[in-house]
Write a protein that holds these residues in place. Structure first.
Motif, PDB file in Angstrom:
ATOM      1  N   TYR A   1       0.763  -1.197   0.029  1.00 49.91           N
ATOM      2  CA  TYR A   1      -0.033  -0.011  -0.097  1.00 49.91           C
ATOM      3  C   TYR A   1       0.695   1.139   0.015  1.00 49.91           C
ATOM      4  O   TYR A   1       2.096   1.087   0.317  1.00 49.91           O
TER       5      TYR A   1
ATOM      6  N   SER B   1     -12.966  -2.023  -1.217  1.00 48.31           N
ATOM      7  CA  SER B   1     -12.584  -1.041  -0.444  1.00 48.31           C
ATOM      8  C   SER B   1     -12.168   0.422  -1.171  1.00 48.31           C
ATOM      9  O   SER B   1     -11.745   0.111  -2.419  1.00 48.31           O
ATOM     10  N   GLY B   2     -12.421   1.576  -0.502  1.00 44.39           N
ATOM     11  CA  GLY B   2     -12.175   2.777  -1.419  1.00 44.39           C
ATOM     12  C   GLY B   2     -12.767   2.940  -2.524  1.00 44.39           C
ATOM     13  O   GLY B   2     -13.797   2.431  -2.849  1.00 44.39           O
TER      14      GLY B   2
ATOM     15  N   THR C   1     -12.247   3.049  -7.008  1.00 39.89           N
ATOM     16  CA  THR C   1     -11.336   2.313  -7.896  1.00 39.89           C
ATOM     17  C   THR C   1     -10.841   3.365  -8.915  1.00 39.89           C
ATOM     18  O   THR C   1     -11.707   3.889  -9.684  1.00 39.89           O
TER      19      THR C   1
ATOM     20  N   LEU D   1      -6.439   1.618  -5.925  1.00 39.59           N
ATOM     21  CA  LEU D   1      -7.697   2.232  -5.053  1.00 39.59           C
ATOM     22  C   LEU D   1      -7.433   3.596  -4.310  1.00 39.59           C
ATOM     23  O   LEU D   1      -6.171   3.569  -3.737  1.00 39.59           O
ATOM     24  N   THR D   2      -8.150   4.444  -4.465  1.00 37.15           N
ATOM     25  CA  THR D   2      -7.855   5.848  -3.701  1.00 37.15           C
ATOM     26  C   THR D   2      -8.852   5.980  -2.580  1.00 37.15           C
ATOM     27  O   THR D   2      -9.951   5.328  -2.504  1.00 37.15           O
TER      28      THR D   2
ATOM     29  N   VAL E   1      -8.545   5.154   0.342  1.00 39.15           N
ATOM     30  CA  VAL E   1      -9.042   4.027   1.322  1.00 39.15           C
ATOM     31  C   VAL E   1      -8.672   4.360   2.569  1.00 39.15           C
ATOM     32  O   VAL E   1      -7.848   4.986   3.042  1.00 39.15           O
TER      33      VAL E   1
ATOM     34  N   PRO F   1      -3.764  -0.138  -2.597  1.00 35.69           N
ATOM     35  CA  PRO F   1      -4.328   1.040  -2.148  1.00 35.69           C
ATOM     36  C   PRO F   1      -3.493   2.292  -1.902  1.00 35.69           C
ATOM     37  O   PRO F   1      -2.290   2.177  -1.570  1.00 35.69           O
TER      38      PRO F   1
END
Length: 442
Positions: A257, A308-309, A311, A329-330, A332, A349
């Motif tokens: 991450y 999660s978060g 895309t 992913l942002t 997060v 992430p």
């Protein structure tokens, strides 16, 4: 090659112990010969190895050559070049002998441990089986190799090739799954070297404790990346994407991450999208340079983390093809599922932090990672990441590159592992450093 029955394993280990007791593996000439033969296994079967890895992992041929063949060959060459010097007894300083009779000498020497077990994982099933073997042979041990049953084509190839090249009285391969591994762990060993996850690592350690067997545990964890503001994001993204998405993210030391500030995060996500397209084209699924998740069980686990978060790009999946696109992913949050376990897949992430202080606190609040990576031009930031965090390895500017330096120890700390190897550190892992003191009788 017939897979050994569980009842055969007792006899196999006894045979290898008997070979060690005769001193078969101790001569330096034998060690060098075995390493040279192991090198030939790689160079004479490059195509076979690449084919097996493609069958098991859809591993791109260039990746197979680079990480599973050329990397071990460099390790062998480095070991052969330096082995005589590494094995040379080391005298202690004469000042340490104060109070002993004149003419006294003291030194340390490496002794082989005996008969050792190497258990390999599935993600780099050749490299992580045979690179530890380089150290075990260099140290003068007899060895049992246990390849991963999750990569059956590679396991079968290793079981066929190893006896063709190496001394069968000193090196053996045991294929199989849980029953075979359980029986192997019930044996008395002089060292167990395991690469894999922490759950099985605990099983290995409990079994080893029954015989007070020393262990090396090469595990994993969530390896963080700190991206400072005011860095060249295009260059950072290119290097980060190449490391993260190699082998479809199935690398224990891959970036897990990213920590960066809120202003940098969106620009970094956009740069990562461009970097992924430069690596794999507009459709990574059709790229010959992009692999697949090893099986449906691991696909399901990684795919479940995609919620999660937000895309930023990627996110496409195909279970029948075990395909998960390179994904970033942002937004997060620390408590989301993707941040609760090692991802071990092509999902990256981005977690926003206010700055370096918050990033260091974030890292230190979690298990010690196998690696920590930083992208920064600030020397104070580098020093603080080095001094105020704990990780198995620390790399600035190029993730995973510390594995390429054979004189650097590779291993984890805490939850990410126990012990290390590569180059001289492999020799030390599979040896006992014995103290010797000679005092004259006159």
């Amino acid at each position: 090659m017939r897979r050994p029955l569980v009842t055969d394993i007792d006899d196999l280990v006894a045979r290898l112990r008997a070979a060690f007791a005769t001193g078969r593996a101790r001569p330096l000439a034998w060690r060098r010969e075995q390493l040279t033969r192991l090198r030939s296994l790689f160079t004479e079967h490059r195509g076979d190895i690449a084919d097996a890895l493609y069958a098991d992992l859809r591993k791109p041929r260039a990746d197979a050559f680079a990480t599973e063949i050329d990397f071990p060959v460099r390790e062998i060459d480095h070991t052969l070049h330096h082995l005589d010097g590494w094995l040379r007894p080391r005298p202690v300083s004469s000042g340490a002998l104060a109070g002993l009779p004149d003419g006294s000498t003291a030194l340390t020497q490496y002794d082989p441990l005996g008969t050792v077990l190497i258990i390999a994982p599935w993600n780099y099933p050749v490299q992580l089986l045979l690179v530890p073997l380089v150290g075990a042979l260099a140290a003068g041990n007899t060895v049992v190799l246990k390849p991963s049953e999750v990569t059956p084509a590679t396991s079968a190839l290793m079981a066929r090739l190893v006896p063709q090249y190496l001394d069968t009285r000193a090196v053996a391969v045991v294929e199989g799954g849980v029953p075979e591994t359980t029986e192997l762990l019930a044996q008395r060993w002089d060292h167990i070297f395991y690469t894999g996850n922490g759950t099985v690592g605990r099983i290995v350690m409990r079994a080893a404790a029954e015989h007070l067997t020393p262990v090396t545990l090469e595990l994993g964890g969530k390896s963080p990346v700190f991206v400072d503001r005011d860095v060249d994001l295009a260059r950072v993204a290119a290097r980060l994407a190449a490391a993260k998405f190699r082998n479809a993210g199935q690398t224990c030391v891959a970036p897990d991450y990213v920590l960066t500030d809120p202003e940098t995060a969106p620009a970094l996500a956009a740069a990562l999208g461009a970097a992924v397209e430069a690596l794999f084209g507009p459709d990574p699924r059709s790229s010959q340079a992009y692999g697949r998740i090893v099986n449906e069980r691991h696909f399901d686990r990684v795919a479940a983390l995609l919620g999660s978060g937000t895309t930023a790009f990627g996110g496409q999946t195909d279970r029948a093809d075990t395909y998960i696109a390179p994904t970033v992913l942002t937004g997060v949050k620390p408590d989301e599922p993707v941040m609760q376990e090692e991802i071990f897949g092509p999902v990256l992430p981005i977690v926003e932090v206010a700055g370096l202080d918050e990033a260091i606190a974030f890292i230190n609040d979690r298990d010690k990672p196998l690696a920590l990576y930083g992208f920064t031009e600030n020397e104070t930031t580098r020093r603080r990441l080095a001094d105020e965090t704990s990780s198995g390895g620390l790399g600035f500017g190029l993730p995973m590159a510390h594995l390429r330096v054979p004189e650097l120890p590779f291993g984890g700390v805490g939850e990410s592992g126990l012990g290390n190897y590569h180059g001289p550190h492999s020799l030390a892992t599979f040896s006992h450093r014995k103290a010797r003191l000679d005092v004259p009788l006159r």
